[in-house]
Design a protein around this motif. Structure first.
Motif, PDB file in Angstrom:
ATOM      1  N   LYS A   1     -84.248  67.235  44.822  1.00  0.00           N
ATOM      2  CA  LYS A   1     -85.430  67.887  46.265  1.00  0.00           C
ATOM      3  C   LYS A   1     -85.806  68.795  46.786  1.00  0.00           C
ATOM      4  O   LYS A   1     -85.563  69.435  45.780  1.00  0.00           O
ATOM      5  CB  LYS A   1     -84.068  68.032  47.456  1.00  0.00           C
ATOM      6  N   LYS A   2     -87.122  68.730  47.763  1.00  0.00           N
ATOM      7  CA  LYS A   2     -88.179  69.495  47.283  1.00  0.00           C
ATOM      8  C   LYS A   2     -88.136  70.459  48.978  1.00  0.00           C
ATOM      9  O   LYS A   2     -88.458  69.418  49.553  1.00  0.00           O
ATOM     10  CB  LYS A   2     -89.441  68.854  47.369  1.00  0.00           C
TER      11      LYS A   2
ATOM     12  N   LYS B   1     -87.528  73.813  44.594  1.00  0.00           N
ATOM     13  CA  LYS B   1     -86.628  72.548  43.927  1.00  0.00           C
ATOM     14  C   LYS B   1     -85.177  72.283  44.318  1.00  0.00           C
ATOM     15  O   LYS B   1     -84.643  73.468  43.510  1.00  0.00           O
ATOM     16  CB  LYS B   1     -87.005  71.616  42.464  1.00  0.00           C
TER      17      LYS B   1
ATOM     18  N   VAL C   1     -89.080  72.166  50.831  1.00  0.00           N
ATOM     19  CA  VAL C   1     -91.319  73.047  51.605  1.00  0.00           C
ATOM     20  C   VAL C   1     -91.512  74.491  52.653  1.00  0.00           C
ATOM     21  O   VAL C   1     -90.588  73.891  54.100  1.00  0.00           O
ATOM     22  CB  VAL C   1     -92.296  71.864  51.838  1.00  0.00           C
TER      23      VAL C   1
ATOM     24  N   SER D   1     -91.988  76.981  47.824  1.00  0.00           N
ATOM     25  CA  SER D   1     -91.400  75.661  47.786  1.00  0.00           C
ATOM     26  C   SER D   1     -89.948  75.714  47.259  1.00  0.00           C
ATOM     27  O   SER D   1     -90.463  76.427  45.903  1.00  0.00           O
ATOM     28  CB  SER D   1     -92.231  74.872  47.362  1.00  0.00           C
TER      29      SER D   1
END
Length: 350
Positions: A347-348, A338, A350, A336
């Motif tokens: 905002k992340k 960030k 994935v 992940s």
């Protein structure tokens, strides 16, 4: 200062200022000359004897073992070396005046050696050779030590135009010291002075000193010794023991040392460009999880803070056969990233 105080200072007996004033009145410098004290302490008496003879140029040379005393002496002595006198390399027959007030103790005995020697005689014999023929020596030691068979014989053979005086009444009872002033004889063959020898031997008795040795104060106006002229620049005057502090700058500027520092400098991990080989998913996860992609990217309105995070979980799978069911567990790594925008929005990915 009491005798106890001097003993605590490991044999360091500073000549009282008053006795230095009397000594100076007994000297007449005939021209420019260097003067030397091989155990100069804080350098006060040596400096006092060297100053106030204009237009004569009297250059002072000193050696002192103790670092603290040497630091003080360096401020007032023209040339000062902080080192043991045993380590010094000095030109012979160069000084017009020798001020000798040696330590009052014994030499250190090495392993496998027996017996010790008194430093008063060792320093007398060692430093006389630095005095020019016809040069003047001032020798200050405890009164009874003049009766030593080596000291008395040496003085009676090597010196002429001699005067022996005790400290003035203001200091004698505290110090019990006498002053020998003599001129180094010229020539290789030196005649032994029997009368002087017997006089010095008699100084073992304090009663003899009280009745037969005059105070230095009584010499004032009655006798004056001329200090001969000599070249003030002594060609050789250094210690064989180098000061470690003198090497610091040379080491710092040494090319080999600079190259060594560069090779051993911690390497900075840099991310960018195309990898030499393809990076597997697990390797990428490790790079991200270790924070290799962390940092600040962009400028101004496009400034972003990036942080990589790795999450690890276990995933179970099953396989069936005729006889059993096999369960397998494997490690799953998820990545992940960030991103923090300049607006503060996170905002992340994935």
């Amino acid at each position: 200062m009491s005798h106890l105080g001097n003993k605590i200072k490991a044999g360091y007996y500073r000549t009282p200022d008053l006795q230095g004033e009397y000594l100076k009145k007994l000297l007449h410098f005939t021209g420019d000359t260097p003067i030397f004290d091989p155990t100069c302490g804080e350098g006060f008496i040596l400096n006092y004897l060297a100053t106030g003879h204009e237009p004569r140029n009297i250059k002072s040379y000193g050696v002192e073992l103790d670092r603290g005393r040497a630091a003080s002496a360096a401020k007032i002595i023209d040339r000062l070396v902080q080192a043991p006198i045993e380590s010094m390399v000095i030109s012979h027959n160069v000084f017009g005046l020798l001020l000798l007030n040696p330590p009052y103790d014994n030499t250190i005995v090495g392993i496998g050696k027996e017996g010790t020697e008194r430093k008063e005689f060792i320093e007398l014999a060692r430093n006389t050779k630095y005095l020019i023929p016809g040069g003047l020596m001032i020798y200050i030691i405890p009164s009874y030590r003049f009766a030593d068979k080596h000291i008395s014989r040496f003085l009676a053979t090597q010196f002429e135009e001699v005067g022996v005086a005790k400290f003035s009444d203001e200091d004698y009872e505290d110090y019990k010291q006498c002053i020998f002033i003599g001129r180094k004889k010229v020539g290789k063959k030196k005649k032994y002075n029997k009368i002087m020898h017997e006089f010095l031997l008699s100084m073992e008795s304090e009663d003899f000193i009280k009745t037969n040795v005059s105070s230095i104060k009584q010499f004032i106006g009655q006798k004056q010794w001329e200090v001969p002229e000599a070249d003030v620049e002594v060609p050789t005057f250094y210690s064989k023991i180098e000061n470690k502090r003198d090497f610091i700058l040379s080491i710092k500027e040494n090319k080999g040392f600079l190259a060594f520092k560069e090779r051993t400098k911690p390497k900075q991990l840099e991310i960018g460009g195309d990898p030499i080989i393809n990076i597997a998913q697990g390797q990428m996860a490790l790079l991200l999880a270790s924070g290799a992609v962390n940092g600040v990217l962009g400028e101004g309105e496009h400034l972003h803070a990036v942080q990589g995070v790795e999450t690890v979980s276990n995933v179970e799978t099953t396989e069936s056969t005729d006889d059993m069911i096999i369960t397998k567990t494997r490690t799953k790594r998820d990545i992940s990233i960030k991103i923090i925008l300049p607006t503060g929005k996170v905002k992340k990915l994935v």
